[in-house]
Design an enzyme around this catalytic site. Structure first.
Site, PDB file in Angstrom:
ATOM      1  N   GLN A  95      -8.509  -6.224   5.974  1.00  0.00           N
ATOM      2  CA  GLN A  95      -7.350  -5.523   5.413  1.00  0.00           C
ATOM      3  C   GLN A  95      -7.779  -4.413   4.465  1.00  0.00           C
ATOM      4  OE1 GLN A  95      -6.005  -8.450   1.849  1.00  0.00           O
ATOM      5  NE2 GLN A  95      -6.123  -9.449   3.857  1.00  0.00           N
ATOM      6  N   HIS A  97      -5.776  -1.990   1.022  1.00  0.00           N
ATOM      7  CA  HIS A  97      -4.599  -1.793   0.177  1.00  0.00           C
ATOM      8  C   HIS A  97      -4.465  -0.310  -0.185  1.00  0.00           C
ATOM      9  CE1 HIS A  97      -4.574  -6.092  -0.148  1.00  0.00           C
ATOM     10  NE2 HIS A  97      -5.712  -6.113  -0.799  1.00  0.00           N
ATOM     11  N   GLU A 114      -8.267  -4.219  -6.848  1.00  0.00           N
ATOM     12  CA  GLU A 114      -8.496  -5.612  -7.219  1.00  0.00           C
ATOM     13  C   GLU A 114      -9.976  -5.849  -7.427  1.00  0.00           C
ATOM     14  OE1 GLU A 114      -6.717  -7.220  -3.643  1.00  0.00           O
ATOM     15  OE2 GLU A 114      -8.681  -7.819  -2.869  1.00  0.00           O
ATOM     16  N   HIS A 171     -11.811  -4.792   3.564  1.00  0.00           N
ATOM     17  CA  HIS A 171     -12.357  -6.021   3.006  1.00  0.00           C
ATOM     18  C   HIS A 171     -11.734  -7.255   3.645  1.00  0.00           C
ATOM     19  CE1 HIS A 171      -8.688  -5.402   0.574  1.00  0.00           C
ATOM     20  NE2 HIS A 171      -8.664  -6.722   0.460  1.00  0.00           N
ATOM     21  N   ARG A 191      -2.955  -4.998   7.291  1.00  0.00           N
ATOM     22  CA  ARG A 191      -3.920  -5.727   8.112  1.00  0.00           C
ATOM     23  C   ARG A 191      -4.475  -4.807   9.193  1.00  0.00           C
ATOM     24  NH1 ARG A 191       0.312  -9.564   8.707  1.00  0.00           N
ATOM     25  NH2 ARG A 191       0.303 -11.036   6.977  1.00  0.00           N
TER      26      ARG A 191
END
Length: 316
Positions: A95, A97, A114, A171, A191
């Protein structure tokens, strides 16, 4: 009164989840495939509830809106950080972000940068961290061809490792890994690949190929370089600092006094036990607890044998 805010988490069943959250931390998980423990969250998909003091029973989202003085009168309209523990009993999807600009335009929320502190990892565990494509065109071609072995970068991991995963990073967390994740408060995931596996209802989960290609960073990600310093009974490691958050590991062996230098702090006890003292009031701490030290807490003392992951927002 200056007091900490202890929090009750929300938990989320996942296709890849397991029972490690119960086995390791003693959490009362709702299913045998519980994948995520949203420990400190104001996100509408899983709001943490205050468990002590004057604000018992309030959601963190509401408290942040209605009591801004507890957070240093912030400029962000939503609680900006989210602390999770993830139990990857199987591979998460591959995936990516989006950043703030893309997420706000297309999803109506923050982007998602993150980072992961590896709490546990079975022998042979690995993550996917980055890809080999040299251009967006090559990325699209390799995804279309399903050339995953050549495209994806696999890295072996062990407990105690740390990875910085900025928005745009390809990642996936691998099977047998448990991580504490500090992130922007966002639940947008695109995804790229889900191992062609069906969910509990027998359906494949949706992919987001075009969005993934739109937001993907070309080039391998650059991990942070943690900086550890030891002074008396405290070993403190700055794991990462960026425009969204700073994240530390604190290792307490004895008694350590702290003074506030950020508007508020998010604390997660990952090992050990001890105590927190604020204004001559003592609170017991144990492995698996999560709390916020609000802006009203100007100094505190941590005692015992404790390992914590600590974060705060970036300074304005």
């Amino acid at each position: 009164m200056a007091e900490p805010l202890f929090l009750k988490a929300s938990m989320h069943d996942k296709i890849w989840g397991g029972t490690r959250l119960r086995n390791v931390y003693g959490y009362d998980i709702p299913t045998e495939t519980t994948g995520e423990y949203w420990a400190i969250s104001g996100h509408p998909h899983g709001v943490s509830i205050i468990e002590n003091g004057d604000f018992t029973g309030q959601g963190l989202d509401r408290l942040y809106r209605e009591q801004p003085q507890l957070f240093g009168h912030p400029t962000s309209p939503v609680f900006p950080l989210l602390t999770k523990i993830l139990d990857a009993n199987d591979w998460l999807s591959v995936q990516v972000h989006p950043d703030d600009a893309y997420a706000q335009e297309y999803e109506g929320e923050l982007g998602k940068t993150e980072c992961w502190y590896i709490l546990a990892a079975d022998e042979g565990s690995e993550i996917i961290y980055g890809h080999t494509a040299k251009s967006r065109e090559e990325l699209a071609e390799m995804i279309e061809a399903g050339d995953w072995d050549k495209l994806l970068t696999h890295i072996p991991v062990k407990a105690g490792d740390f990875y910085y995963v900025p928005s745009g990073t390809m990642h996936a967390i691998g099977k047998g890994i448990m991580v504490l994740e500090t992130q922007q408060s966002s639940d947008t995931t695109y995804r790229v690949y889900d191992f062609d596996r069906p969910d509990a209802s027998g359906k494949l989960r949706p992919l987001h190929i075009q969005q993934s290609i739109d937001v993907m960073t070309i080039g391998q990600p650059q991990n942070s370089h943690p900086d550890k310093q030891i002074v008396d009974d405290l070993a403190t490691t700055l794991l990462v600092a960026n425009e969204f958050f700073s994240v530390y590991k604190w290792e307490i062996k004895g008694q350590v006094s702290f003074k506030q230098v950020a508007p508020y702090y998010l604390l997660s006890v990952i090992e050990g036990q001890g105590s927190l003292e604020i204004d001559q009031q003592t609170y017991d701490l144990k492995k698996g607890q999560h709390l916020i030290l609000p802006n009203t807490v100007k100094s505190w003392i941590l005692s015992g044998q404790l390992d914590l992951i600590v974060s705060h927002v970036a300074e304005d």
